[in-house]
Write an enzyme that holds these catalytic residues in place. Sequence first.
Site, PDB file in Angstrom:
ATOM      1  N   GLY A 146       0.844  -1.245  -0.218  1.00  0.00           N
ATOM      2  CA  GLY A 146      -0.155  -0.011   0.059  1.00  0.00           C
ATOM      3  C   GLY A 146       0.888   1.354   0.028  1.00  0.00           C
ATOM      4  O   GLY A 146       0.427   2.399   0.019  1.00  0.00           O
ATOM      5  N   ARG A 178      -5.889  25.172   7.139  1.00  0.00           N
ATOM      6  CA  ARG A 178      -6.787  25.732   7.760  1.00  0.00           C
ATOM      7  C   ARG A 178      -6.622  25.587   9.364  1.00  0.00           C
ATOM      8  O   ARG A 178      -7.361  26.596   9.796  1.00  0.00           O
ATOM      9  CB  ARG A 178      -8.336  24.953   7.618  1.00  0.00           C
ATOM     10  CG  ARG A 178      -8.974  25.411   6.056  1.00  0.00           C
ATOM     11  CD  ARG A 178     -10.024  24.372   5.593  1.00  0.00           C
ATOM     12  NE  ARG A 178     -11.176  24.977   6.042  1.00  0.00           N
ATOM     13  CZ  ARG A 178     -12.415  24.333   5.907  1.00  0.00           C
ATOM     14  NH1 ARG A 178     -12.355  23.101   5.435  1.00  0.00           N
ATOM     15  NH2 ARG A 178     -13.415  24.737   6.222  1.00  0.00           N
ATOM     16  N   LYS A 226     -20.768  35.737  11.877  1.00  0.00           N
ATOM     17  CA  LYS A 226     -20.934  34.119  12.006  1.00  0.00           C
ATOM     18  C   LYS A 226     -20.092  33.570  13.268  1.00  0.00           C
ATOM     19  O   LYS A 226     -18.988  34.124  13.840  1.00  0.00           O
ATOM     20  CB  LYS A 226     -20.210  33.563  10.695  1.00  0.00           C
ATOM     21  CG  LYS A 226     -19.919  31.978  10.828  1.00  0.00           C
ATOM     22  CD  LYS A 226     -19.558  31.363   9.245  1.00  0.00           C
ATOM     23  CE  LYS A 226     -17.913  31.047   9.628  1.00  0.00           C
ATOM     24  NZ  LYS A 226     -17.426  30.237   8.449  1.00  0.00           N
TER      25      LYS A 226
HETATM   26  C1  R5P Z   1     -13.771  29.815   7.290  1.00  0.00           C
HETATM   27  O1  R5P Z   1     -13.135  30.487   8.060  1.00  0.00           O
HETATM   28  C2  R5P Z   1     -13.910  29.843   5.809  1.00  0.00           C
HETATM   29  O2  R5P Z   1     -13.714  31.244   5.140  1.00  0.00           O
HETATM   30  C3  R5P Z   1     -14.980  29.300   5.242  1.00  0.00           C
HETATM   31  O3  R5P Z   1     -16.025  30.113   5.548  1.00  0.00           O
HETATM   32  C4  R5P Z   1     -15.061  27.838   5.565  1.00  0.00           C
HETATM   33  O4  R5P Z   1     -14.015  27.254   5.612  1.00  0.00           O
HETATM   34  C5  R5P Z   1     -16.321  27.382   5.014  1.00  0.00           C
HETATM   35  O5  R5P Z   1     -16.419  26.097   5.573  1.00  0.00           O
HETATM   36  P1  R5P Z   1     -17.839  25.357   5.437  1.00  0.00           P
HETATM   37  O6  R5P Z   1     -18.324  25.192   3.825  1.00  0.00           O
HETATM   38  O7  R5P Z   1     -17.892  23.853   5.795  1.00  0.00           O
HETATM   39  O8  R5P Z   1     -18.915  26.054   6.054  1.00  0.00           O
END
Ligand code: R5P
Length: 285
Positions: free
Chosen positions: A35, A91, A184
């Site tokens: 693998g 991220r 958000k």
């Molecule tokens: C967050 O900080 C990013 O800018 C995006 O808003 C986020 O990664 C989007 O993720 P999802 O589509 O899972 O809400």
Amino acid sequence: MFIVSTKNCLNTAIEICDKSDFHLIMTEVKRFPDGELYVRVVESVEGQEVMAIGNTREDGEALEFMLLLNALKENGASKIIAFLPYFGYARQHMIYKPGEAISSKVFTHMLSEYSDEIITINIHDNSTKKYSKKKFVVISMVKHIAKYFSHMDIGLIVAPDDGAMEIAREAGEILNVDSRHLDKKRIDSITVSYSEARFDVRGKNILLIDDIISTGGTIKKSIKLLREMGANRIYVGAIHGIFINNSGDDIAGMCDELVVTDTIYSRYSKVKISDSIEEIISEVA
Ligand code: R5P
């Protein structure tokens, strides 16, 4: 200059070659019976400058790209440029909860070990650049997304959170339109919530713009809120469309048009990396 690609970016590599004098060299990629991954560059790269292109969205893709960079180094390439249209593992660029690893730091260290320069497109957070020991260039494709919507009579650009305000402002400058962000709150990796927005969208055509769409939770909730607030048309633009669980189709069904780039190819990739070829070439020259 030579270009070599992982499997996931081969179409982009071919398009770059069509628009420039890059020469594509082939690789052999296979798995051993146990693998483990095997990567070999088929042509000689001795003394050559080579741009390696690859996405690192999943673990296997990331490993293939690292092995490709190492194959170039071990076989005498004089300069190696690591070009990641989508820089996965960016991220997690800081510690949010005690005990966490910083994946973007680990990943950038590995990339800079095996390359002389890193180029990517709209990385999730520019602070990742500080983890690199080598030149690290971030190209923005926001202008191409904004230009796509230049005939849609956009009245306001909206970012789904304050982190996306930089790209919303950039799009606003291209379209000569104001930008605002929604408030958000991330509950967990798939759930977000919004508080009431303090700006007026009634009767306006909105360009909702973000860097990444992954599960789509952020954009879907934003569209719902903007509709409740009385927006007219809602267009959605993003750089990277990961579209977990076909969230791209869900979003396309909720808005007037969805547009992403082809850093991760999908049916919504209406803006191409090869549109930025001059900028890419000027960074590697
Ligand atoms: C967050 O900080 C990013 O800018 C995006 O808003 C986020 O990664 C989007 O993720 P999802 O589509 O899972 O809400």
